[in-house]
Design a protein around this motif. Structure first.
Motif, PDB file in Angstrom:
ATOM      1  N   UNK A   1       0.851  -1.197   0.000  1.00 24.53           N
ATOM      2  CA  UNK A   1       0.000   0.000   0.000  1.00 24.53           C
ATOM      3  C   UNK A   1       0.884   1.244   0.000  1.00 24.53           C
ATOM      4  N   UNK A   2       0.785   2.026  -1.062  1.00 24.38           N
ATOM      5  CA  UNK A   2       1.545   3.284  -1.174  1.00 24.38           C
ATOM      6  C   UNK A   2       0.734   4.248  -2.026  1.00 24.38           C
ATOM      7  N   UNK A   3      -0.502   4.473  -1.636  1.00 29.45           N
ATOM      8  CA  UNK A   3      -1.398   5.326  -2.409  1.00 29.45           C
ATOM      9  C   UNK A   3      -1.581   6.648  -1.675  1.00 29.45           C
ATOM     10  N   UNK A   4      -2.812   7.042  -1.422  1.00 31.10           N
ATOM     11  CA  UNK A   4      -3.080   8.302  -0.738  1.00 31.10           C
ATOM     12  C   UNK A   4      -2.496   8.282   0.678  1.00 31.10           C
ATOM     13  N   UNK A   5      -2.131   9.469   1.165  1.00 34.25           N
ATOM     14  CA  UNK A   5      -1.649   9.617   2.535  1.00 34.25           C
ATOM     15  C   UNK A   5      -2.744  10.119   3.477  1.00 34.25           C
ATOM     16  N   UNK A   6      -3.953  10.266   2.988  1.00 34.28           N
ATOM     17  CA  UNK A   6      -5.051  10.775   3.792  1.00 34.28           C
ATOM     18  C   UNK A   6      -5.635   9.642   4.644  1.00 34.28           C
ATOM     19  N   UNK A   7      -5.897   9.937   5.902  1.00 34.18           N
ATOM     20  CA  UNK A   7      -6.323   8.905   6.849  1.00 34.18           C
ATOM     21  C   UNK A   7      -7.484   8.066   6.322  1.00 34.18           C
ATOM     22  N   UNK A   8      -8.533   8.716   5.841  1.00 33.63           N
ATOM     23  CA  UNK A   8      -9.731   7.979   5.415  1.00 33.63           C
ATOM     24  C   UNK A   8      -9.406   6.998   4.290  1.00 33.63           C
ATOM     25  N   UNK A   9      -8.556   7.417   3.369  1.00 35.13           N
ATOM     26  CA  UNK A   9      -8.193   6.550   2.248  1.00 35.13           C
ATOM     27  C   UNK A   9      -7.309   5.391   2.711  1.00 35.13           C
ATOM     28  N   UNK A  10      -6.337   5.695   3.569  1.00 33.21           N
ATOM     29  CA  UNK A  10      -5.435   4.634   4.034  1.00 33.21           C
ATOM     30  C   UNK A  10      -6.205   3.599   4.852  1.00 33.21           C
ATOM     31  N   UNK A  11      -7.112   4.058   5.715  1.00 30.16           N
ATOM     32  CA  UNK A  11      -7.926   3.112   6.491  1.00 30.16           C
ATOM     33  C   UNK A  11      -8.722   2.202   5.560  1.00 30.16           C
TER      34      UNK A  11
ATOM     35  N   UNK B   1      -0.794 -14.105   4.737  1.00 33.17           N
ATOM     36  CA  UNK B   1      -0.334 -13.078   3.806  1.00 33.17           C
ATOM     37  C   UNK B   1       0.214 -11.854   4.526  1.00 33.17           C
ATOM     38  N   UNK B   2       1.016 -11.082   3.808  1.00 34.70           N
ATOM     39  CA  UNK B   2       1.697  -9.907   4.352  1.00 34.70           C
ATOM     40  C   UNK B   2       1.156  -8.631   3.724  1.00 34.70           C
ATOM     41  N   UNK B   3       1.027  -7.587   4.546  1.00 34.64           N
ATOM     42  CA  UNK B   3       0.722  -6.260   4.031  1.00 34.64           C
ATOM     43  C   UNK B   3       1.900  -5.349   4.368  1.00 34.64           C
ATOM     44  N   UNK B   4       2.272  -4.499   3.426  1.00 31.63           N
ATOM     45  CA  UNK B   4       3.359  -3.533   3.623  1.00 31.63           C
ATOM     46  C   UNK B   4       2.795  -2.147   3.346  1.00 31.63           C
ATOM     47  N   UNK B   5       3.015  -1.227   4.282  1.00 33.42           N
ATOM     48  CA  UNK B   5       2.504   0.138   4.146  1.00 33.42           C
ATOM     49  C   UNK B   5       3.663   1.125   4.141  1.00 33.42           C
ATOM     50  N   UNK B   6       3.649   2.005   3.162  1.00 34.08           N
ATOM     51  CA  UNK B   6       4.693   3.012   3.025  1.00 34.08           C
ATOM     52  C   UNK B   6       4.358   4.248   3.853  1.00 34.08           C
ATOM     53  N   UNK B   7       5.406   4.986   4.236  1.00 35.00           N
ATOM     54  CA  UNK B   7       5.251   6.295   4.889  1.00 35.00           C
ATOM     55  C   UNK B   7       4.465   6.239   6.186  1.00 35.00           C
ATOM     56  N   UNK B   8       4.635   5.161   6.951  1.00 32.84           N
ATOM     57  CA  UNK B   8       3.868   5.017   8.191  1.00 32.84           C
ATOM     58  C   UNK B   8       4.402   5.908   9.316  1.00 32.84           C
ATOM     59  N   UNK B   9       5.578   6.530   9.122  1.00 28.69           N
ATOM     60  CA  UNK B   9       6.141   7.341  10.199  1.00 28.69           C
ATOM     61  C   UNK B   9       6.697   8.686   9.729  1.00 28.69           C
ATOM     62  N   UNK B  10       6.440   9.070   8.494  1.00 31.58           N
ATOM     63  CA  UNK B  10       6.958  10.339   7.989  1.00 31.58           C
ATOM     64  C   UNK B  10       6.186  11.502   8.602  1.00 31.58           C
ATOM     65  N   UNK B  11       6.878  12.597   8.863  1.00 28.70           N
ATOM     66  CA  UNK B  11       6.215  13.732   9.514  1.00 28.70           C
ATOM     67  C   UNK B  11       5.153  14.372   8.631  1.00 28.70           C
ATOM     68  N   UNK B  12       5.256  14.193   7.311  1.00 28.95           N
ATOM     69  CA  UNK B  12       4.280  14.814   6.415  1.00 28.95           C
ATOM     70  C   UNK B  12       3.109  13.882   6.088  1.00 28.95           C
TER      71      UNK B  12
END
Length: 263
Positions: free
Chosen positions: A115-125, A139-150
């Protein structure tokens, strides 16, 4: 390091005979999709979902697209990059990732979701829920940008899934969160079987709410030692002259490198 982690985990799935498709939500110009495609086996399918150069379905998502991706994100760019490494394209869904909630990816059909799509909470959820339904038990899920300040919306959605949705962390890197809804212990063993330190990484073990999780990072390289004469020179010179000396030394190092172009 995430390229190495992806490859290691996908190869381990193949070695263990784990079956299932691969799904990517948000593909940009295809770098991770190319890697995912390397690990497909006969009868398995890679599906990528991205807006590419389509219009976003809501104002907030459109604003994020315009700010970060609109100038460079095109489907033709993705396809050209993917076909440079693979003979045929994956299944492409050019639409908001929310459309995948309609069941076009069968429940339990995937072994790996990135998962590396929108960074908006509603979309990521929503993307996390798509992944939960699509993944098989191991199965495995991988999420990008889980800790970036932006990207606080990604962080909120990820940790909400951990503490209220049963998502179990397996591996954390500076950029990506690796987790699953099944038993993480076999995946932990797969990760610990590799000598990451010999390859220039650090591996640490931590706990989150009593559950173990691995952290992978780059090993720190010791700072280059300066000669005593050089240190004294840089300390005594005024700042403007010091900057000039640094630039000159940097240019000299570049000139001396093997294969560097000479004027």
């Amino acid at each position: 390091m995430d390229q190495e982690a992806f490859g290691h985990l996908l190869a381990a799935q193949n070695a263990a005979g784990t079956t299932g498709d691969i799904l990517e939500l948000g593909s940009y110009l295809g770098r991770s999709a190319v890697l995912l495609g390397d690990h497909l086996r006969p009868g398995q399918r890679l599906t990528v979902c991205d807006l590419f150069d389509s219009e976003a379905g809501d104002a907030d998502n459109a604003a994020e697209m315009t700010m970060s991706y609109r100038a460079s994100l095109t489907r033709s760019g993705f396809e050209a990059n993917y076909l440079a490494f693979h003979p045929e394209l994956p299944t492409i869904v050019q639409a908001p990732t929310s459309v995948l909630a309609d069941g076009r990816v069968p429940d339990g059909s995937c072994r790996f979701v990135h998962i590396d799509a929108s960074h908006l909470y509603e979309h990521v959820a929503g993307d996390i829920e798509v992944a939960r339904r699509a993944l098989s038990g191991n199965g495995l899920v991988v999420l990008d940008d889980y800790r970036s300040e932006h990207t606080p919306g990604v962080s909120a959605a990820v940790w909400q899934a951990v503490f209220t949705g049963g998502l179990r962390p397996v591996l954390l890197t500076p950029m990506k969160f690796y987790g699953m809804w099944g038993d993480p212990e076999p995946v932990r063993r797969v990760l610990l079987a590799r000598d990451w330190r010999a390859e220039g990484f650090t591996v640490d073990e931590d706990t989150i709410a009593g559950a173990p999780v691995l952290r992978l990072n780059n090993a720190l390289r010791p700072a280059a030692r300066r000669s005593g004469a050089r240190r004294l020179l840089l300390d005594l010179l005024p700042p403007v002259a010091t900057r000039s000396v640094r630039r000159a030394l940097g240019a000299l190092r570049t000139w001396r490198r093997p294969g560097a172009q000479r004027a």
